[in-house]
Every structure is written in structure tokens, then in C-alpha cells.
Motif scaffolding. Structure first.
Motif, PDB file in Angstrom:
ATOM      1  N   UNK A 131       0.814  -1.218   0.000  1.00  0.00           N
ATOM      2  CA  UNK A 131       0.000   0.000   0.000  1.00  0.00           C
ATOM      3  C   UNK A 131       0.849   1.269   0.000  1.00  0.00           C
ATOM      4  N   UNK A 132       2.027   1.220   0.617  1.00  0.00           N
ATOM      5  CA  UNK A 132       2.910   2.391   0.617  1.00  0.00           C
ATOM      6  C   UNK A 132       3.419   2.686  -0.788  1.00  0.00           C
ATOM      7  N   UNK A 133       3.795   1.634  -1.501  1.00  0.00           N
ATOM      8  CA  UNK A 133       4.257   1.805  -2.883  1.00  0.00           C
ATOM      9  C   UNK A 133       3.104   2.275  -3.766  1.00  0.00           C
ATOM     10  N   UNK A 134       1.921   1.726  -3.528  1.00  0.00           N
ATOM     11  CA  UNK A 134       0.744   2.111  -4.302  1.00  0.00           C
ATOM     12  C   UNK A 134       0.457   3.606  -4.140  1.00  0.00           C
ATOM     13  N   UNK A 135       0.532   4.086  -2.912  1.00  0.00           N
ATOM     14  CA  UNK A 135       0.290   5.500  -2.633  1.00  0.00           C
ATOM     15  C   UNK A 135       1.386   6.378  -3.250  1.00  0.00           C
ATOM     16  N   UNK A 136       2.636   5.910  -3.160  1.00  0.00           N
ATOM     17  CA  UNK A 136       3.748   6.659  -3.743  1.00  0.00           C
ATOM     18  C   UNK A 136       3.599   6.779  -5.255  1.00  0.00           C
ATOM     19  N   UNK A 137       3.228   5.671  -5.904  1.00  0.00           N
ATOM     20  CA  UNK A 137       3.045   5.673  -7.355  1.00  0.00           C
ATOM     21  C   UNK A 137       1.914   6.619  -7.758  1.00  0.00           C
ATOM     22  N   UNK A 138       0.838   6.590  -7.003  1.00  0.00           N
ATOM     23  CA  UNK A 138      -0.282   7.488  -7.297  1.00  0.00           C
ATOM     24  C   UNK A 138       0.153   8.950  -7.198  1.00  0.00           C
ATOM     25  N   UNK A 139       0.883   9.300  -6.176  1.00  0.00           N
ATOM     26  CA  UNK A 139       1.329  10.682  -5.991  1.00  0.00           C
ATOM     27  C   UNK A 139       2.262  11.125  -7.108  1.00  0.00           C
ATOM     28  N   UNK A 140       3.180  10.239  -7.490  1.00  0.00           N
ATOM     29  CA  UNK A 140       4.111  10.581  -8.571  1.00  0.00           C
ATOM     30  C   UNK A 140       3.352  10.823  -9.874  1.00  0.00           C
ATOM     31  N   UNK A 141       2.429   9.928 -10.191  1.00  0.00           N
ATOM     32  CA  UNK A 141       1.668  10.067 -11.432  1.00  0.00           C
ATOM     33  C   UNK A 141       0.833  11.349 -11.428  1.00  0.00           C
ATOM     34  N   UNK A 142       0.160  11.636 -10.328  1.00  0.00           N
ATOM     35  CA  UNK A 142      -0.655  12.850 -10.264  1.00  0.00           C
ATOM     36  C   UNK A 142       0.201  14.101 -10.440  1.00  0.00           C
ATOM     37  N   UNK A 143       1.384  14.107  -9.856  1.00  0.00           N
ATOM     38  CA  UNK A 143       2.288  15.250 -10.027  1.00  0.00           C
ATOM     39  C   UNK A 143       2.750  15.391 -11.478  1.00  0.00           C
ATOM     40  N   UNK A 144       2.993  14.255 -12.127  1.00  0.00           N
ATOM     41  CA  UNK A 144       3.419  14.292 -13.531  1.00  0.00           C
ATOM     42  C   UNK A 144       2.276  14.706 -14.444  1.00  0.00           C
ATOM     43  N   UNK A 145       1.050  14.302 -14.124  1.00  0.00           N
ATOM     44  CA  UNK A 145      -0.109  14.742 -14.901  1.00  0.00           C
ATOM     45  C   UNK A 145      -0.200  16.268 -14.885  1.00  0.00           C
ATOM     46  N   UNK A 146       0.005  16.840 -13.698  1.00  0.00           N
ATOM     47  CA  UNK A 146      -0.051  18.300 -13.555  1.00  0.00           C
ATOM     48  C   UNK A 146       1.123  18.958 -14.270  1.00  0.00           C
ATOM     49  N   UNK A 147       2.318  18.406 -14.092  1.00  0.00           N
ATOM     50  CA  UNK A 147       3.527  18.979 -14.693  1.00  0.00           C
ATOM     51  C   UNK A 147       3.421  19.059 -16.207  1.00  0.00           C
ATOM     52  N   UNK A 148       2.896  17.994 -16.829  1.00  0.00           N
ATOM     53  CA  UNK A 148       2.829  17.947 -18.293  1.00  0.00           C
ATOM     54  C   UNK A 148       1.456  18.355 -18.841  1.00  0.00           C
ATOM     55  N   UNK A 149       0.557  18.750 -17.936  1.00  0.00           N
ATOM     56  CA  UNK A 149      -0.780  19.187 -18.332  1.00  0.00           C
ATOM     57  C   UNK A 149      -1.528  18.081 -19.074  1.00  0.00           C
ATOM     58  N   UNK A 150      -1.369  16.847 -18.592  1.00  0.00           N
ATOM     59  CA  UNK A 150      -2.064  15.718 -19.193  1.00  0.00           C
ATOM     60  C   UNK A 150      -3.486  15.615 -18.644  1.00  0.00           C
ATOM     61  N   UNK A 151      -4.419  15.324 -19.525  1.00  0.00           N
ATOM     62  CA  UNK A 151      -5.805  15.079 -19.120  1.00  0.00           C
ATOM     63  C   UNK A 151      -5.921  13.617 -18.723  1.00  0.00           C
ATOM     64  N   UNK A 152      -5.607  13.329 -17.467  1.00  0.00           N
ATOM     65  CA  UNK A 152      -5.580  11.947 -16.990  1.00  0.00           C
ATOM     66  C   UNK A 152      -5.883  11.911 -15.498  1.00  0.00           C
ATOM     67  N   UNK A 153      -6.290  10.754 -15.017  1.00  0.00           N
ATOM     68  CA  UNK A 153      -6.536  10.604 -13.590  1.00  0.00           C
ATOM     69  C   UNK A 153      -6.357   9.153 -13.155  1.00  0.00           C
ATOM     70  N   UNK A 154      -6.174   8.963 -11.850  1.00  0.00           N
ATOM     71  CA  UNK A 154      -6.131   7.626 -11.288  1.00  0.00           C
ATOM     72  C   UNK A 154      -7.577   7.240 -10.988  1.00  0.00           C
ATOM     73  N   UNK A 155      -8.147   6.421 -11.834  1.00  0.00           N
ATOM     74  CA  UNK A 155      -9.557   6.067 -11.697  1.00  0.00           C
ATOM     75  C   UNK A 155      -9.790   5.046 -10.586  1.00  0.00           C
ATOM     76  N   UNK A 156      -8.780   4.188 -10.356  1.00  0.00           N
ATOM     77  CA  UNK A 156      -8.948   3.128  -9.354  1.00  0.00           C
ATOM     78  C   UNK A 156      -7.573   2.591  -8.978  1.00  0.00           C
ATOM     79  N   UNK A 157      -7.434   2.232  -7.697  1.00  0.00           N
ATOM     80  CA  UNK A 157      -6.196   1.592  -7.236  1.00  0.00           C
ATOM     81  C   UNK A 157      -6.564   0.559  -6.188  1.00  0.00           C
ATOM     82  N   UNK A 158      -5.794  -0.534  -6.113  1.00  0.00           N
ATOM     83  CA  UNK A 158      -6.084  -1.581  -5.143  1.00  0.00           C
ATOM     84  C   UNK A 158      -4.884  -2.500  -4.995  1.00  0.00           C
TER      85      UNK A 158
END
Length: 244
Positions: free
Chosen positions: A11-38
Motif C-alpha cells: 500500500x505504501x508503494x501504491x500511494x507513492x506511485x499514485x502521488x508521482x503520477x498525479x504530479x506528472x499529470x499536472x507537470x505535463x498538463x495531461x488530461x488523466x486521472x487515477x480512476x482506481x487503485x487496489x
């Protein structure tokens, strides 16, 4: 909007990956989201079966009833176009991952730079894949099968999909060459996706979709109806079309 799904038994890695991706979405202005994680691959499989998902990022070695590769094999049976990316601390599994048409694998422990490299490659691949996606600009990358119709509104276009609307300052003349044959001009202000039409009322020249509608213009009507009659994938829709 590109929907990402993440799976990792840590779960720690899952949360870390989600945070990294969300930051990169913002950085590159990508229209994307984490729809689900488990951390449960069975829950991930259930979600993907009933929702629109474009990218799956999963650990290969999961402490669960199925591995990441087995999860990917099951996903591939129902979703042929999904991008699959594996994360792994066991590089010996990397070669096995390619049998499920893996886009990339990210070694653990992963870094922001490595994930950013994969994400950039992913978007470059999607933008270049005109057979599946429409790129209005670097921000709006839309899966063509999700589009109901495209409307011209002054100097901009509005793309209507099942899930929402996307706007960009561009023109029909620029995007029409990028669209496949199931997109047909039906009005001076509309291009319709034939595959998503639910009904046509020819009396009032209305094209109906799941939750929206557009119109047929007199100048385009004959050609539009001729295309419909000759388009094989539309034969089932014609049975419910109001042609009276």
C-alpha cells in the motif's frame, strides 16, 4: 481523459506511485486521472471489466491468488487496447511480461525520472495512434470510440463524449483527416460518430446518442443517409431508425 488503474500489494508503494503520477499529470498538463487503485488484483479485474480504463500499471509479483501477469492475461481477454505497464523488483520476470503485449516495465525501486520517461513515451504513442485516439492538443487526448459527435462553435470545436465535453481552438479541416470512416459530416456544425448513434429521427433531422443529440443539415442529409445505408456496422442501428 485517460483513466489509469494501479495494482500493487504494498500500500505504501501504491500511494507513492499514485502521488508521482498525479504530479506528472499536472507537470505535463495531461488530461488523466487515477480512476482506481487496489492491492487486490480481483478487485482491479472487476473494475476494469465494468469501466473504461486506458492504462493498467501493476506489480508483477503480487502476494495474491493471481500474479500481475495472470491479471494482465485476464484483462487482455476483454480489453485488447489497454496499455499495460509493469513495475517489478524481479527483472527475471520482465521477459514473461511481454507475452501480454506489455507497453513497458519499470524496475523497482522506481524513480520519478523513470516513471516520467515511461509516461512521456506512453503519451507520444497515444498521440501517434490516430486509429484509436483524437488529439486536440497536448492536454486533450480522447479515445475515438468514446466520442458521440463533434460540434463547431465559432473558432473552437467541442467534442461530446459519454463522460463529458472537451474544447479546443481548432477546425474541422484540421481534424477530419485524422478521423476514421465512422465519423461523418452530417451538418455544417456537426460530425457524428456512426458507431455511437442510437436512433435517427428523419422528420426533424435529429441524431440521438445515449444521453445527447445533434442534427442533420439539409445540405448534408442525402450523403449522410447514403453513408449510413452503406456502412456495415450501422446495419443493426437502422432497424430502430425512424425513417417515416
Amino acid at each position: 481523459m485517460l483513466n489509469f488503474v494501479l495494482c500493487d500489494d504494498n500500500l505504501n508503494i501504491l500511494s507513492k506511485l499514485e502521488n508521482i503520477l498525479n504530479n506528472l499529470f499536472v507537470k505535463h498538463d495531461y488530461e488523466a486521472n487515477i480512476a482506481f487503485k487496489s492491492d487486490n488484483p480481483s478487485d482491479v479485474l472487476s473494475y476494469i471489466k465494468s469501466n473504461k480504463v486506458h492504462v493498467l500499471i501493476s506489480d508483477i509479483h503480487l502476494h495474491a491468488s493471481i500474479s500481475g501477469i495472470e491479471l494482465a492475461e485476464k484483462v487482455r481477454k476483454t480489453n485488447k487496447s489497454i496499455y499495460i505497464i509493469f513495475t517489478t523488483g524481479h527483472l527475471e520476470y520482465a521477459l514473461l511480461a511481454y507475452k501480454v503485449k506489455t507497453f513497458d516495465y519499470i524496475p523497482k525501486p522506481f524513480t520519478i525520472e523513470r516513471i516520467e520517461e515511461t509516461l512521456t513515451r506512453l503519451y507520444n504513442d497515444i498521440i501517434g495512434d490516430s486509429s484509436q485516439y483524437l488529439s486536440l492538443n497536448n492536454k486533450n487526448i480522447i479515445k475515438q470510440s468514446d466520442i458521440q459527435y463533434i460540434k463547431k462553435d465559432g473558432m473552437k470545436l467541442i467534442v461530446h463524449t459519454d463522460s463529458g465535453k472537451y474544447e479546443a481552438y481548432t477546425s474541422f479541416s484540421k481534424i477530419e483527416p485524422c478521423l476514421p470512416g465512422n465519423f461523418v459530416r452530417c451538418h455544417k456544425s456537426y460530425i457524428a460518430n456512426i458507431d455511437n448513434i442510437k436512433d435517427i429521427e428523419t422528420i426533424n433531422n435529429t441524431i440521438k446518442f445515449n444521453n445527447d443529440k445533434c442534427y442533420i443539415g439539409p445540405k448534408y442529409k442525402n450523403n449522410f443517409m447514403e453513408v449510413l445505408n452503406n456502412y456495415g456496422n450501422f446495419s443493426n442501428h437502422l432497424d430502430g431508425t425512424n425513417n417515416t
